[in-house]
Scaffold this motif. Sequence first.
Motif, PDB file in Angstrom:
ATOM      1  N   LYS A  78       0.829  -1.205   0.000  1.00 49.56           N
ATOM      2  CA  LYS A  78       0.000   0.000   0.000  1.00 49.56           C
ATOM      3  C   LYS A  78       0.857   1.246   0.000  1.00 49.56           C
ATOM      4  N   ALA A  79       0.368   2.266  -0.686  1.00 54.89           N
ATOM      5  CA  ALA A  79       1.053   3.560  -0.734  1.00 54.89           C
ATOM      6  C   ALA A  79       0.457   4.481   0.327  1.00 54.89           C
ATOM      7  N   TYR A  80       1.289   4.941   1.238  1.00 57.36           N
ATOM      8  CA  TYR A  80       0.858   5.851   2.289  1.00 57.36           C
ATOM      9  C   TYR A  80       1.436   7.234   2.030  1.00 57.36           C
ATOM     10  N   VAL A  81       0.566   8.221   1.961  1.00 52.92           N
ATOM     11  CA  VAL A  81       1.009   9.598   1.767  1.00 52.92           C
ATOM     12  C   VAL A  81       1.652  10.099   3.057  1.00 52.92           C
ATOM     13  N   LEU A  82       2.869  10.608   2.960  1.00 54.59           N
ATOM     14  CA  LEU A  82       3.568  11.101   4.138  1.00 54.59           C
ATOM     15  C   LEU A  82       2.896  12.365   4.677  1.00 54.59           C
ATOM     16  N   LYS A  83       2.830  12.460   6.007  1.00 54.66           N
ATOM     17  CA  LYS A  83       2.205  13.606   6.657  1.00 54.66           C
ATOM     18  C   LYS A  83       3.247  14.427   7.412  1.00 54.66           C
ATOM     19  N   ASN A  84       2.803  15.592   7.908  1.00 53.05           N
ATOM     20  CA  ASN A  84       3.690  16.447   8.694  1.00 53.05           C
ATOM     21  C   ASN A  84       3.853  15.889  10.111  1.00 53.05           C
ATOM     22  N   THR A  91       2.808  16.006   3.402  1.00 51.70           N
ATOM     23  CA  THR A  91       4.068  16.588   2.965  1.00 51.70           C
ATOM     24  C   THR A  91       4.396  15.941   1.618  1.00 51.70           C
ATOM     25  N   LYS A  92       5.513  16.265   1.050  1.00 51.30           N
ATOM     26  CA  LYS A  92       5.861  15.684  -0.238  1.00 51.30           C
ATOM     27  C   LYS A  92       6.332  14.254  -0.049  1.00 51.30           C
ATOM     28  N   GLY A  93       5.777  13.352  -0.842  1.00 54.94           N
ATOM     29  CA  GLY A  93       6.283  11.991  -0.808  1.00 54.94           C
ATOM     30  C   GLY A  93       5.250  10.946  -0.454  1.00 54.94           C
ATOM     31  N   VAL A  94       5.498   9.731  -0.921  1.00 52.01           N
ATOM     32  CA  VAL A  94       4.667   8.567  -0.641  1.00 52.01           C
ATOM     33  C   VAL A  94       5.594   7.421  -0.267  1.00 52.01           C
ATOM     34  N   ILE A  95       5.206   6.620   0.720  1.00 49.09           N
ATOM     35  CA  ILE A  95       6.008   5.472   1.116  1.00 49.09           C
ATOM     36  C   ILE A  95       5.188   4.203   0.927  1.00 49.09           C
ATOM     37  N   TYR A  96       5.824   3.165   0.384  1.00 50.59           N
ATOM     38  CA  TYR A  96       5.159   1.895   0.113  1.00 50.59           C
ATOM     39  C   TYR A  96       5.508   0.905   1.210  1.00 50.59           C
ATOM     40  N   LEU A  97       4.474   0.318   1.807  1.00 51.90           N
ATOM     41  CA  LEU A  97       4.662  -0.640   2.886  1.00 51.90           C
ATOM     42  C   LEU A  97       3.804  -1.872   2.644  1.00 51.90           C
ATOM     43  N   GLU A  98       4.333  -3.007   3.030  1.00 53.22           N
ATOM     44  CA  GLU A  98       3.560  -4.250   3.040  1.00 53.22           C
ATOM     45  C   GLU A  98       3.648  -4.815   4.447  1.00 53.22           C
ATOM     46  N   ILE A  99       2.499  -4.959   5.095  1.00 55.65           N
ATOM     47  CA  ILE A  99       2.463  -5.297   6.516  1.00 55.65           C
ATOM     48  C   ILE A  99       1.567  -6.505   6.746  1.00 55.65           C
ATOM     49  N   ASP A 100       1.999  -7.377   7.631  1.00 58.01           N
ATOM     50  CA  ASP A 100       1.194  -8.509   8.081  1.00 58.01           C
ATOM     51  C   ASP A 100       1.076  -8.445   9.594  1.00 58.01           C
ATOM     52  N   GLU A 339      -6.030   7.891   6.648  1.00 59.24           N
ATOM     53  CA  GLU A 339      -5.136   7.780   5.502  1.00 59.24           C
ATOM     54  C   GLU A 339      -5.515   8.798   4.432  1.00 59.24           C
ATOM     55  N   LEU A 340      -4.513   9.495   3.913  1.00 56.34           N
ATOM     56  CA  LEU A 340      -4.744  10.429   2.815  1.00 56.34           C
ATOM     57  C   LEU A 340      -4.733   9.667   1.496  1.00 56.34           C
TER      58      LEU A 340
END
Length: 357
Positions: A78-84, A91-100, A339-340
């Motif tokens: 999933k792509a999570y939009v980075l926050k302040n 804020t600028k940027g997206v981080i991709y995480l896979e979590i179980d 989540e944004l």
Amino acid sequence: LVGKSDPFCVVELNNDRLLTHTVYKNLNPEWNKVFTFNIKDIHSVLEVTVYDEDRDRSADFLGKVAIPLLSIQNGEQKAYVLKNKQLTGPTKGVIYLEIDVIFNAVKASLRTLIPKEQKYIEEENRLSKQLLLRNFIRTKRCVMVLINAAYYVNSCFDWDSPPRSLAAFVLFLFVVWNFELYMIPLVLLLLLTWNYFLIISGKDNRQRDTVVEDMLEDEEEEDDKDDKDSEKKGFINKIYAIQEVCISVQNILDEAASLGERIKNTFNWTVPFLSWLAIVALCVFTVVLYFIPLRYIVLIWGINKFTKKLRCPYAIDNNELLDFLSRVPSDVQVVQYQELKPDPSHSPCKRKKNNLG
């Protein structure tokens, strides 16, 4: 400015903290790291913070996300939009995480009734005009609910609306004549069930708190202004006593508002796991109060409280109801954990195609 950064991540779950390596001179880093945490409380929140390493000084903050464990879909990248820092805006940027997340529902439910684990490292509270005003408004909203309810009941006594007062009078006679103690959890159980059917039928009565959200969005900017004003005037540094009193009032308002919001969010099914747990508990209480006399229940409760320290000398004294409510997010936390929506072009599948191209 130069189109380069040296990013690394800090991954936190309560007091457990792990770091990735730094990817130097890269705006699209890939860490490909697998971390494993021991989950002590399923109601914990996973925090991922991205920093830009600076060898000459402390790392620069780039963005952050807070993910409640119960909101995670296993195996989904999933792509999570980075926050302040306040988790109120992007804020600028997206981080991709896979979590179980793997947990035992029964053990997690029982863990809900004991105190939360306190974080060892927390930001020190500081005086903020915006935060003080926000907490005052949140507390005022909770108090106004009680005041409006009192006005409504009083209007029934004054016969402002004869049909409504007549219905209330008949209901009062019926309830008082037939009242039993088990009806208290039964009424709460019916309220939870009613809200659940409203949600699944599409008539969701949960509304986003625009007042809280707007003030959260403005908080970071106002805090910066407060810092600049304090530096220029030196007012806060000169009167520490007033500052401590204001911080205490600020925290008390926050606790009072949070308690009211947590109760509301329990009945609004903000966290379904906790609402289902409340239904199970209320069913048990209803059956127990129906079949067991109140004196026996109070007797068992008193014996347990008086002998608890004798049986378990190191046991932490707690209130199960407050421990349960501490797991329910307040309106502020609901906004922070929300989540944004990322840009559709940032989906993992399209990202892979672009890399292949």
